[in-house]
Design an enzyme around this catalytic site. Structure first.
Site, PDB file in Angstrom:
ATOM      1  N   GLU A  74       2.424  12.212  39.348  1.00 30.22           N
ATOM      2  CA  GLU A  74       2.621  10.956  38.623  1.00 30.22           C
ATOM      3  C   GLU A  74       3.723  11.108  37.589  1.00 30.22           C
ATOM      4  O   GLU A  74       3.673  11.992  36.735  1.00 30.22           O
ATOM      5  CB  GLU A  74       1.326  10.503  37.939  1.00 30.22           C
ATOM      6  CG  GLU A  74       1.487   9.159  37.238  1.00 30.22           C
ATOM      7  CD  GLU A  74       0.215   8.664  36.575  1.00 30.22           C
ATOM      8  OE1 GLU A  74       0.173   7.481  36.203  1.00 30.22           O
ATOM      9  OE2 GLU A  74      -0.732   9.462  36.417  1.00 30.22           O
ATOM     10  N   GLU A  99       4.821  13.413  31.400  1.00 30.12           N
ATOM     11  CA  GLU A  99       5.085  12.414  30.361  1.00 30.12           C
ATOM     12  C   GLU A  99       5.837  13.082  29.214  1.00 30.12           C
ATOM     13  O   GLU A  99       5.498  14.199  28.817  1.00 30.12           O
ATOM     14  CB  GLU A  99       3.758  11.825  29.853  1.00 30.12           C
ATOM     15  CG  GLU A  99       3.874  10.874  28.683  1.00 30.12           C
ATOM     16  CD  GLU A  99       4.749   9.670  28.985  1.00 30.12           C
ATOM     17  OE1 GLU A  99       5.727   9.467  28.236  1.00 30.12           O
ATOM     18  OE2 GLU A  99       4.470   8.949  29.969  1.00 30.12           O
ATOM     19  N   ASP A 126      11.151  16.291  31.432  1.00 28.34           N
ATOM     20  CA  ASP A 126      11.771  15.391  32.395  1.00 28.34           C
ATOM     21  C   ASP A 126      11.126  15.597  33.769  1.00 28.34           C
ATOM     22  O   ASP A 126      11.200  16.683  34.346  1.00 28.34           O
ATOM     23  CB  ASP A 126      13.273  15.691  32.440  1.00 28.34           C
ATOM     24  CG  ASP A 126      14.055  14.728  33.313  1.00 28.34           C
ATOM     25  OD1 ASP A 126      13.459  14.076  34.182  1.00 28.34           O
ATOM     26  OD2 ASP A 126      15.285  14.644  33.128  1.00 28.34           O
ATOM     27  N   ASP A 149      10.362   2.139  32.768  1.00 22.52           N
ATOM     28  CA  ASP A 149      11.235   1.297  31.946  1.00 22.52           C
ATOM     29  C   ASP A 149      12.204   0.559  32.863  1.00 22.52           C
ATOM     30  O   ASP A 149      12.954   1.184  33.614  1.00 22.52           O
ATOM     31  CB  ASP A 149      11.997   2.174  30.953  1.00 22.52           C
ATOM     32  CG  ASP A 149      12.673   1.365  29.853  1.00 22.52           C
ATOM     33  OD1 ASP A 149      13.130   0.243  30.146  1.00 22.52           O
ATOM     34  OD2 ASP A 149      12.758   1.854  28.714  1.00 22.52           O
ATOM     35  N   LYS A 153      18.938  -4.726  30.419  1.00 23.00           N
ATOM     36  CA  LYS A 153      20.355  -5.071  30.273  1.00 23.00           C
ATOM     37  C   LYS A 153      21.191  -4.429  31.381  1.00 23.00           C
ATOM     38  O   LYS A 153      20.986  -3.277  31.746  1.00 23.00           O
ATOM     39  CB  LYS A 153      20.862  -4.620  28.905  1.00 23.00           C
ATOM     40  CG  LYS A 153      20.186  -5.345  27.743  1.00 23.00           C
ATOM     41  CD  LYS A 153      20.715  -4.864  26.404  1.00 23.00           C
ATOM     42  CE  LYS A 153      20.029  -5.600  25.258  1.00 23.00           C
ATOM     43  NZ  LYS A 153      20.508  -5.137  23.930  1.00 23.00           N
ATOM     44  N   THR A 222      -3.981  -1.944  34.211  1.00 24.19           N
ATOM     45  CA  THR A 222      -3.744  -1.589  32.815  1.00 24.19           C
ATOM     46  C   THR A 222      -3.999  -2.789  31.907  1.00 24.19           C
ATOM     47  O   THR A 222      -4.028  -3.938  32.351  1.00 24.19           O
ATOM     48  CB  THR A 222      -2.303  -1.113  32.598  1.00 24.19           C
ATOM     49  OG1 THR A 222      -1.409  -2.229  32.782  1.00 24.19           O
ATOM     50  CG2 THR A 222      -1.939  -0.012  33.595  1.00 24.19           C
TER      51      THR A 222
END
Length: 244
Positions: A74, A99, A126, A149, A153, A222
């Site tokens: 994960e 994480e 990472d 994420d 933009k 979630t």
């Protein structure tokens, strides 16, 4: 700067963070965050038991977990709520969670201690470096990427983790028949994921219509997803199976 001394677990986490060369473009941003008492307990007591350090060598996860079992990787488990729920529901599956956010790492570790779960191991670095260096080719049954994420933009789209290079790296690490499962609540990112994965060689989209699958029962809902549902927001799940 704070004069508060770091715990041994924080020192250990910081050592490999500083030792590794940085990638040119990161798909994440390191965020400062205050530790709760429970999160600090997780780092202090849970990291020595469940934490893994980034290595340049492929790891023997059968030895690490002490058994042979289906393996799920994960990327970005956040505060670890979904990971804990999945691990508790599937004790016959081993989970490797990655994480970078230290309070989230502490929260998951504290949850593992509290619930007495033994089928999870944790990296705090990472995730792509872990995949490249620590995970053997054709060794994973599933790779999970839930709500990464979206980098809204346009000038930040290069930071999105789902790129052709990512698809190829994941394909190498999955077994034939293994599945990449992604979920996002940002429709433009869902379309981006679909475009990238549809063009990637060696995969089959498991969606009947060639687009998105219904929300799988095995993916926990979630609190953000529940809130989004109340506001009329959608969530898109994608499952791509390695076929070659």
């Amino acid at each position: 700067m704070s004069d508060t001394p770091q715990s041994p677990a924080q020192d250990s986490l910081a050592e490999h963070d500083e030792a590794r060369p940085m990638r040119t473009v990161k798909s994440f941003v390191m965020r400062a965050g205050r530790m709760t008492e429970g999160q600090q307990r997780g780092l202090d007591l849970g990291w020595p038991k469940f934490g893994l350090e980034l290595s340049d060598e492929v790891q023997d996860f059968d030895a690490i977990f002490g058994r042979q079992a289906p393996r799920t990787f994960e990327i970005g488990f956040g505060m670890g709520h979904s990971t804990l729920e999945m691990a508790a529901a599937a004790p016959d599956i081993d989970f490797i969670g990655v994480e970078v956010h230290k309070p989230g790492v502490g929260a998951l570790l504290n949850g593992l201690l509290t619930q007495g779960l033994g089928n999870v191991r944790v990296y705090s670095c990472d995730a792509l470096e872990v995949l490249r260096h620590c995970v053997a080719d054709a060794s994973l049954d599933r790779l999970l990427l839930f709500f990464p994420d979206p980098w809204h933009k346009k000038r930040h789209h290069k930071r999105r983790i789902v790129q052709p290079e990512f698809a190829e790296l994941v394909r190498r690490k999955l077994k034939v028949g293994g599945v990449l499962h992604m979920a996002t609540d940002w429709e433009p990112y869902a379309e981006h994921m679909l475009d990238v994965m549809s063009a990637a060689p060696g995969y089959r989209n498991q969606a009947e219509d060639g687009r998105f699958v219904p929300r799988p029962q095995e993916r926990p809902v979630t609190k953000f997803e529940r809130r989004g549902e109340r506001l009329g927001h959608g969530v898109w799940d994608l499952k791509f199976e390695r076929v070659d």
